[in-house]
Scaffold this active site. Sequence first.
Site, short mmCIF file in Angstrom:
data_model
loop_
_atom_site.label_atom_id
_atom_site.label_comp_id
_atom_site.label_asym_id
_atom_site.label_seq_id
_atom_site.Cartn_x
_atom_site.Cartn_y
_atom_site.Cartn_z
N ASN A 9 0.87 -1.18 0.00
CA ASN A 9 0.00 0.00 0.00
C ASN A 9 0.91 1.23 0.00
OD1 ASN A 9 -1.81 2.04 0.51
ND2 ASN A 9 -2.20 1.45 2.63
N LYS A 11 0.08 4.30 -0.19
CA LYS A 11 -0.56 5.47 0.44
C LYS A 11 -0.39 6.72 -0.43
CE LYS A 11 0.36 3.39 4.88
NZ LYS A 11 0.10 3.49 6.30
N HIS A 96 -9.42 0.66 5.04
CA HIS A 96 -8.13 0.86 5.71
C HIS A 96 -8.32 1.75 6.94
CE1 HIS A 96 -4.02 2.24 6.43
NE2 HIS A 96 -3.64 1.15 5.79
N GLU A 98 -6.79 4.18 8.05
CA GLU A 98 -6.70 5.63 7.81
C GLU A 98 -8.00 6.15 7.20
OE1 GLU A 98 -2.99 5.34 5.68
OE2 GLU A 98 -2.06 4.75 7.56
N GLU A 168 -5.27 -5.58 10.47
CA GLU A 168 -4.26 -4.56 10.71
C GLU A 168 -4.55 -3.85 12.03
OE1 GLU A 168 -2.31 -3.27 6.78
OE2 GLU A 168 -4.03 -2.00 7.09
N GLY A 174 2.31 1.79 10.86
CA GLY A 174 3.23 2.91 10.74
C GLY A 174 3.91 3.30 12.04
N SER A 214 3.41 -2.61 10.34
CA SER A 214 4.86 -2.62 10.50
C SER A 214 5.51 -3.95 10.09
CB SER A 214 5.25 -2.25 11.93
OG SER A 214 4.80 -0.93 12.23
C1 PEP Z 1 -0.69 -0.12 5.96
O1 PEP Z 1 -0.69 1.03 5.56
O2 PEP Z 1 -1.61 -0.87 5.62
C2 PEP Z 1 0.38 -0.56 6.85
C3 PEP Z 1 0.29 -1.74 7.40
O3 PEP Z 1 1.42 0.31 7.06
P1 PEP Z 1 2.84 -0.04 7.73
O4 PEP Z 1 3.34 -1.31 7.10
O5 PEP Z 1 3.71 1.13 7.43
O6 PEP Z 1 2.60 -0.23 9.19
#
Ligand code: PEP
Length: 255
Positions: A9, A11, A96, A98, A168, A174, A214
């Site tokens: 992703n 973003k 997601h 976000e 997630e 992040g 992460s």
């Molecule tokens: C994501 O944006 O779905 C995500 C898991 O980000 P990160 O790997 O940076 O934690």
Amino acid sequence: MRKPLLAGNWKMYTTVQEAKELASAVVGAAAKVSGRDVMIAPPYTALAAVGSVLAGSSGVLLGAQNVHWEEEGAFTGEISAAMLRDVGCAMAIVGHSERRHVFGETDFMINSRIKGGLQSGLIPVFCIGETLKQREAGNTLKVLEDQVRAGLAGVEVTDGSRLVVAYEPVWAIGTGKTATEAQAQEVHAFIRSLLADMYEKNIAAGIRILYGGSVKPENIDILMQQDDIDGALVGGAALKAESFERIICFQKTAY
Ligand code: PEP
């Protein structure tokens, strides 16, 4: 029976030029392994250009970071599944954290996006996850069950490979904090049992459940060893060719 899926992703990062270069590197990396699917989700501005990089060459799938449920209409700022299919998208991330927490997307909207995407032939990557506060209050499984049941309400699935769920934990996105493999496996097994309750056994067994939060080269191998972890949704580490390559090339050998 479930083919691992490693999804990136991107973003709100990359210019069109940067996206094309990163996509080419991913194509090269994906060619080094077999038996797994790779998906990249660039920003909308780069979808068509990345679609051209991927076209005809590789097994790398193009994904979008969201999808609207209507085919067209007066929905400023939104993009339909038909438009995404037009530039070569096979998948779309939906729900997601976000989108849920920064942009206030509701379960109802997420449910509509999943239905709209499926209807147009996109594979939704349906994200769910608990906040730190919810986890610390002991509510993780209840929160996830509510998200799954609401997000998939009335969603017909006739082929498990046409739907992907991504767990997630919000506190791991992040932040550099990853759920331990045991924490992730416990939740994935729970999601698997929920899906088995909602869909026919063989269909539920075909739905891939990704872990996200992460994920990096240092933890991908151990995560992928867990029975119910079928892949990863990767943010930050998908923006660097070398680290995403290492993730794509995960090794599922015994520790
Ligand atoms: C994501 O944006 O779905 C995500 C898991 O980000 P990160 O790997 O940076 O934690």
